[in-house]
Each structure stands twice: as C-alpha cells, then as structure tokens.
Design an enzyme around this catalytic site. Structure first.
Site, PDB file in Angstrom:
ATOM      1  N   GLY A  42      99.507  29.689  35.075  1.00  0.00           N
ATOM      2  CA  GLY A  42      99.944  29.623  33.691  1.00  0.00           C
ATOM      3  C   GLY A  42     101.298  30.241  33.497  1.00  0.00           C
ATOM      4  O   GLY A  42     102.339  29.630  33.757  1.00  0.00           O
ATOM      5  N   SER A  43     101.325  31.492  33.044  1.00  0.00           N
ATOM      6  CA  SER A  43     102.586  32.104  32.643  1.00  0.00           C
ATOM      7  C   SER A  43     103.540  32.316  33.807  1.00  0.00           C
ATOM      8  O   SER A  43     104.759  32.362  33.608  1.00  0.00           O
ATOM      9  CB  SER A  43     102.332  33.436  31.931  1.00  0.00           C
ATOM     10  OG  SER A  43     101.675  34.354  32.777  1.00  0.00           O
ATOM     11  N   GLU A 132      98.371  41.009  36.492  1.00  0.00           N
ATOM     12  CA  GLU A 132      97.219  40.160  36.803  1.00  0.00           C
ATOM     13  C   GLU A 132      95.955  40.975  37.091  1.00  0.00           C
ATOM     14  O   GLU A 132      95.067  40.522  37.801  1.00  0.00           O
ATOM     15  CB  GLU A 132      97.554  39.280  38.013  1.00  0.00           C
ATOM     16  CG  GLU A 132      98.846  38.495  37.890  1.00  0.00           C
ATOM     17  CD  GLU A 132      98.801  37.428  36.809  1.00  0.00           C
ATOM     18  OE1 GLU A 132      97.687  36.999  36.449  1.00  0.00           O
ATOM     19  OE2 GLU A 132      99.867  37.033  36.315  1.00  0.00           O
TER      20      GLU A 132
END
Length: 227
Positions: A42-43, A132
């Site tokens: 994603g990011s 994360e």
C-alpha cells in the site's frame, strides 16, 4: 505530524460535508507519483518515506494482494480498526472463499522495489520496522519485470501473515468497503489509503481487481452518504 483521533473524526465528517456541498468536485481523486525493499503493501508504493537510489516497478509471483490486515495504528484504532493490504500466498486457506473479493488468476502482485544505499540501510530498516510494527514481518521475495526477467533477488517485503493478531482475513467486498469508508486513524482516512493505492497502481498501468472493486464500492458508499 500525526492526527489525533478526535481531529481525524472531525476531518472525516468535514470531508463528507464539503463533498455534499460540491466545493471539492475532485475530492476523491488522488494522483501521486546495497539493499532492496519491495513495496506492495500500500503506502510503500506511493509514499516510501525513505531515501533511495532508484525505484523500479516489479512483480512478485505466487501472491495475491488483499485488504486482510486490520490497522489500529495508522488508518484506524483498537476500537475501530481500519483495513490495509498485505501479500497473501496464492495457495493460502485465507483465499479459499474468494468469490466476492476480486480475481487473482495470475497469482501476481505488482509493486515497486527500492534500492537503498548502504549508508542508509540501518536507519531505513529501523524506521520501517516501526512503521510496519502492527503485525508485519519481513519476507524475502524475488522481483521480476514485465518481460519476466528477474531484476532483484531476495528483496525485503513487509508481509502480515495469518498468525498475527490484527489479521482479519477474507470478508465480502461490501463489508470491507463499509469498514474502510468509516475508519480513520493517526495517518488519516482509511479511504484515502485505498484511493491513493488504487491511483498509484493505475499510474503504473496495473489493474488489481481486488483494489479496484473496493475503490468502486467505497466511492459508491460515499456517494450514497452525500445524497
């Protein structure tokens, strides 16, 4: 800068109000632009947030990208988790009931691989471990280009496996869309995360059926809320 929960919810309400008033006609459209880090979660694709020498688009085989991971630290809270993506092995039992989650017939996940210079590796990995931290662990993956050639061997990817406590797993697209449309965390709106990922993939000329289906479903919910 991190959004506090109250500010985040205020922004969520403000976004709907401004959109209803049609003062932001394009409010839902976003366009962004010696160790290798592979971003597919994603990011990391559209906002790596670390120095790198070069970046290449690439594909990892034998995986599917899915919004199966709960987010309590970035796009939601412990009381109301958001949803973010992870890589799921194509033969995983988590994909056994996938009739409504979008196709992944080729077992390919497109993302972006970043080459980090040796002097930055320790700091980059330390910061990424913090970023994360909610259920993600490192997995080594081989990255190929569009011609099928191996471009990076043993790139590091952050993957949230099924054993982590924030793993939610498969849900109907409608349930995922509702959760994403209503979630917000310190890093912002969950829907922004989805739309930015979708637009980044489109800019790479990549169609991800799961991401596209979710983006369409969330926009439909937002349009319904605007009525």
């Amino acid at each position: 800068y991190k959004l506090e929960p109250v500010e985040c919810q205020q922004r969520l309400r403000m976004r709907y109000r401004l959109t209803r008033e049609k003062t932001l006609p394009n409010a839902l459209s976003f366009v962004y632009a010696s160790r290798s880090v592979y971003g597919a979660d994603g990011s990391l694709i559209w906002k790596p947030g670390f120095p790198y020498a070069q970046a290449l688009d690439g594909v990892v085989r034998g995986m599917c990208r899915r919004f199966f991971q709960g987010s309590i630290d970035h796009r939601g809270s412990s009381e109301a988790p958001g949803l973010v993506v992870t890589l799921v092995p194509a033969d995983s039992e988590a994909l056994a009931d996938e009739s409504s989650n979008g196709a992944c017939p080729d077992r390919l996940v497109w993302g972006r691989v970043f080459q980090v210079e040796a002097e930055h590796v320790s700091e980059v990995m330390r910061n990424l471990d913090i970023r994360e931290k909610n259920g993600y662990s490192l997995l080594r993956v081989d990255v190929h280009n569009r011609d099928g050639a191996l471009v990076v061997r043993n790139a590091l990817a952050y993957v949230a496996n099924e054993s982590n406590p924030s793993f939610i797993g498969s849900q109907p697209i409608e349930a995922m869309a509702q959760q994403i449309a209503s979630s917000c965390g310190p890093s912002g709106l969950n829907s922004e995360y989805l739309f930015q990922l979708h637009d980044a993939l489109m800019s790479m000329d990549v169609h991800d059926d799961h991401v596209s289906s979710l983006a369409h479903a969330v926009r439909a919910l937002q349009e319904k809320n605007q009525a």
